[in-house]
Write a protein that holds these residues in place. Structure first.
Motif, PDB file in Angstrom:
ATOM      1  N   MET A  75      11.630 -17.821   9.609  1.00 11.81           N
ATOM      2  CA  MET A  75      12.686 -17.817   8.606  1.00 11.81           C
ATOM      3  C   MET A  75      13.683 -18.954   8.789  1.00 11.81           C
ATOM      4  O   MET A  75      14.482 -19.221   7.894  1.00 11.81           O
ATOM      5  N   VAL A 103       8.446  -4.540   6.335  1.00 11.19           N
ATOM      6  CA  VAL A 103       9.176  -5.422   5.418  1.00 11.19           C
ATOM      7  C   VAL A 103       9.595  -6.706   6.132  1.00 11.19           C
ATOM      8  O   VAL A 103       9.434  -7.823   5.605  1.00 11.19           O
ATOM      9  N   VAL A 124       6.289  -8.860   6.932  1.00 11.50           N
ATOM     10  CA  VAL A 124       5.620  -9.426   5.761  1.00 11.50           C
ATOM     11  C   VAL A 124       6.485 -10.475   5.081  1.00 11.50           C
ATOM     12  O   VAL A 124       6.002 -11.543   4.702  1.00 11.50           O
ATOM     13  N   PHE A 125       7.786 -10.207   4.938  1.00 13.86           N
ATOM     14  CA  PHE A 125       8.641 -11.175   4.258  1.00 13.86           C
ATOM     15  C   PHE A 125       8.853 -12.424   5.106  1.00 13.86           C
ATOM     16  O   PHE A 125       8.894 -13.538   4.576  1.00 13.86           O
ATOM     17  N   TRP A 160       7.053 -14.634   2.374  1.00 18.50           N
ATOM     18  CA  TRP A 160       7.978 -15.051   1.328  1.00 18.50           C
ATOM     19  C   TRP A 160       7.984 -16.579   1.234  1.00 18.50           C
ATOM     20  O   TRP A 160       8.065 -17.272   2.242  1.00 18.50           O
ATOM     21  N   THR A 210      -0.161 -12.377   4.623  1.00 19.07           N
ATOM     22  CA  THR A 210       0.213 -11.350   3.657  1.00 19.07           C
ATOM     23  C   THR A 210      -0.982 -10.479   3.300  1.00 19.07           C
ATOM     24  O   THR A 210      -0.898  -9.243   3.296  1.00 19.07           O
ATOM     25  N   VAL A 267       0.489  -8.288  -3.311  1.00 16.05           N
ATOM     26  CA  VAL A 267       1.759  -8.817  -2.800  1.00 16.05           C
ATOM     27  C   VAL A 267       1.700 -10.340  -2.723  1.00 16.05           C
ATOM     28  O   VAL A 267       2.665 -11.038  -3.077  1.00 16.05           O
ATOM     29  N   PHE A 324       4.207 -13.131  -4.516  1.00 13.83           N
ATOM     30  CA  PHE A 324       4.862 -14.224  -3.795  1.00 13.83           C
ATOM     31  C   PHE A 324       4.493 -15.582  -4.415  1.00 13.83           C
ATOM     32  O   PHE A 324       5.346 -16.463  -4.562  1.00 13.83           O
ATOM     33  N   ASN A 383      13.385 -20.403  -4.880  1.00 16.87           N
ATOM     34  CA  ASN A 383      13.087 -19.435  -3.823  1.00 16.87           C
ATOM     35  C   ASN A 383      12.174 -20.018  -2.751  1.00 16.87           C
ATOM     36  O   ASN A 383      11.837 -19.337  -1.792  1.00 16.87           O
TER      37      ASN A 383
END
Length: 714
Positions: free
Chosen positions: A429, A496, A499-500, A504, A514, A548, A552, A562
């Protein structure tokens, strides 16, 4: 998996017809009047100094510097490959192997222009790679005319037939008049090799100084290194001087790494300078500028990045073998030292296996955290990398064992898995800085991935995330026996996050992760919730990862704010009907992973046998596993999901069999430690049985008694 995702995206195309032109063309600064591209193949930042290359040093001081990932089709990108990639905006290659470069395509003078021999053959040869190069893209993007000086420049500006409109045999013929005549000039200053490198470098720097002195005012100059004639691959030089690039560090959305751009970024960048509002259709991104400090530390940092790449290239395979061998030797030694069927020996063996499993599971986190130390700038960088990694793994393992000594036996394993998830998730991230050039991490010169969870870390990330979630869920079931909601909530929270952080588009944008993790987390949540399963809901759950991923990908494509990413470009290709080439490349890469080494074909056999051992322990006389399932019936689905995740990653990720292969040195000791700790816990507190857990408690206990009646073993 990607084929099914493509079908899902294609099905969304009619509903998205009004948005197919999205995202809109970027609006940039006014076009540059003149753009000059100078290529010195094989040029590295370690070649550049104030004394040895004064012109390059001066340009780097006033302009923006960066490392170029010179990857076309193979890790060895020859000069002709680099120039042809610049020509088409997509990865291309002349016919050669990783052993060395073939002869440079012949360039014959023809009037004011030239003809590149064999362009039709090159076009035919490159169809096998499915990169769909747009031959002549660079020349077509130059308004009015473009001048090529030297054979490499001719390759860069040739059209599909091999014709070059304006050509000079050598960059020595470039003058102020020639440089001001066309908006785009491309010059080839030759190639640096290991023999006579210093003299060739001085000659190129002198010629570059002469060209710079003749440039029209306001010219944007790109100095780069299209390919290299020698192996192994290195990070090369990218240097931009001109309006908007003063005293900076080059950046690109393709890599999301400060100071790192790719070969395929060069063409859209040059075309963007010539016409900022025009779309190019090239696969790369336009290079931008970020801030930097002084020139000397910047050059040291860029050269150090290449040093780190060479450490990764020369040691990471050895590290995997050493890690796996250390696991085997340690666990075998414990088994032999504590051999016997007596209860005391079994419990001692289980305690030691659990401790060994904790230290083995701490190794990946230790390797990533080692990047907190700038080992690539220290003497003997490989020794520093692995020394720091081992020390951090040892400290982490000891701290976890000490901090959980009064808790239930699975606690240290759960904690170290959650720690690994936290390290990798936070790193994904925040730019993936801790993964660069670490053994399980990202290699820039391999050109596979520059951000997010790397292909070799995918199995480790998924396994540690799943067991961390499972441990929290099982602990919640024991603490709150009257309700399953806290357990399901704990699993969902970890799912969550995992996976994010991985999928993401603004973070990792990882397709394979994913597709593989979502169904495993869903099945884990259902197991914790006590849901009875049949084949139809299981099949639907297995497809949930594709759904999912499709979400994305569409978010990345339609809302680039994003996080523009590879999955967003994939969505755009599919919606416009151009996704076939990418899917074919991914399928070929997945299948080709079985031939990476002589041991690759053995991985599927190991995976299959391991799966049988987990589901049918009685076939192999595994008494510890039978006792563990009897003590904690939840462990049967948990262990099955720890096996399933890298298998799904194998099928969904283009790195293929590398996903379970890289995970094995972690997964096997972790699995042994989990089963041993559960089988011989001081008090066998049992989770409530679930329908998906296989046999009920009475059957599991009977099976365990049968195993115990057999001769001594593990």
């Amino acid at each position: 998996g990607l084929f099914a995702a493509a079908a899902a995206l294609a099905a969304a195309a009619p509903a998205s017809a009004a948005l197919l032109a999205w995202p809109p063309a970027a609006v940039g600064p006014p076009p540059a009047r003149h753009v000059v591209v100078v290529g010195i193949s094989g040029l590295r930042w370690s070649d550049i100094s104030a004394a040895g290359t004064p012109e390059l040093w001066r340009l780097a001081a006033q302009g923006s510097a960066g490392s170029l990932v010179d990857y076309a089709v193979l890790p060895l990108t020859c000069p002709a490959d680099g120039w042809l990639t610049l020509n088409s905006g997509a990865r291309t290659q002349t016919e050669h192997t990783t052993a060395g470069c073939a002869a440079f395509p012949e360039v014959a003078r023809s009037g004011a222009g030239a003809t590149v021999a064999g362009m039709a053959a090159l076009e035919s040869y490159n169809t096998r790679f499915s990169y769909n190069p747009d031959w002549g893209l660079l020349a077509r993007g130059a308004p009015g005319c473009a001048t090529a000086a030297g054979p490499g420049a001719a390759l860069a500006l040739a059209d599909r037939s091999g014709h070059v409109a304006e050509y000079l045999p050598s960059a020595a013929a470039l003058s102020a008049g020639v440089l001001s005549r066309c908006p785009l000039t491309v010059a080839d200053l030759g190639s640096l090799t290991d023999t006579e490198r210093a003299s060739a470098l001085r000659s190129a720097d002198t010629e570059l100084a002469r060209i710079v002195a003749e440039l029209p005012a306001g010219t944007t100059l790109l100095v780069t290194a299209p390919g290299a004639a020698t192996s192994p691959p290195h990070l090369q030089v990218a240097l931009v001087s001109g309006p908007g690039y003063h005293r900076g560090l080059l950046e690109s959305p393709s890599t999301r790494q400060p100071g790192v751009v790719t070969l395929t970024d060069l063409t859209p960048t040059v075309l963007g300078w010539l016409d900022p509002g025009a779309g190019t259709g090239a696969v790369g991104a336009r290079i931008t500028r970020g801030g930097r400090g002084g020139l000397a530390p910047t050059v040291r940092s860029l050269a150090g990045r290449d040093t780190a790449e060479q450490v990764w290239r020369s040691t990471h395979t050895t590290f995997f073998w050493a890690y796996a061998l250390a696991d085997v030797v340690t666990f075998a030694a414990i088994g032999l030292a504590c051999w016997g069927a007596a209860e005391q020996r079994r419990r001692r063996r289980a305690r030691l296996w659990r401790a060994a499993g904790v230290f083995a599971a701490a190794v990946p986190a230790g390797t990533f955290l080692a990047d907190l130390v700038p080992w690539w700038q220290l003497p003997h960088p490989a020794a520093w990398l692995y020394g720091v990694a081992v020390a951090l793994a040892a400290v982490t393992g000891a701290a976890v064992l000490a901090g959980t000594r009064r808790r239930e036996p699975l606690a240290p394993l759960g904690v170290v898995c959650l720690l690994t998830l936290a390290v990798l998730g936070a790193d994904s991230m925040t730019g993936s800085r801790l993964q660069l050039e670490t053994p399980f991490g990202l290699s820039l010169v391999e050109g596979g991935r520059f951000y997010g969870i790397g292909n070799e870390a995918l199995g480790i990330y998924g396994i540690t995330a799943l067991f961390g979630a499972a441990w929290l869920g099982m602990a919640a079931l024991r603490r709150y026996p009257s309700s399953r909601r806290p357990a399901v909530g704990a699993v969902a929270a970890v799912a969550v996050l995992a996976v994010f952080a991985s999928g993401w588009p603004g973070f990792g944008g990882k397709a394979g992760g994913t597709i593989a993790m979502v169904p495993c987390f869903a099945l884990l949540a259902m197991a914790v919730a006590g849901v009875r399963l049949s084949w139809r809901p299981v099949l639907a759950v297995l497809l949930s990862g594709l759904a999912v991923f499709a979400v994305f990908a569409l978010v990345s494509y339609f809302i680039p704010g994003n996080g523009a990413s590879d999955i967003g470009r994939f969505a755009g290709d599919v919606l416009h009907g151009h996704g076939g080439g990418l899917l074919l490349r991914k399928a070929r890469s997945n299948i080709g992973s079985l031939s990476v080494s002589a041991f690759s074909p053995l991985v599927p056999i190991v995976v299959a046998v391991t799966g049988l051992m987990l589901w049918l322990p009685s076939w192999f006389g595994l008494r510890t596993e039978a006792l563990a399932y009897a003590a904690d019936p939840m462990l049967r689905p948990v262990m099955g999901l720890l096996w399933l995740m890298p298998v799904l990653g194998w099928l969904a990720d283009d790195s293929g069999v590398i996903v379970p292969a890289a995970a094995l040195p972690l997964a096997l000791p972790l699995g042994i430690a989990i089963l041993a700790a559960a089988a011989y816990r001081p008090r066998r507190a049992r989770c409530r049985g679930t329908a998906v857990a296989g046999p009920d408690h009475e059957a599991a206990a009977a099976e365990a008694k049968t195993q115990l009646a057999r001769p001594a073993g593990t």
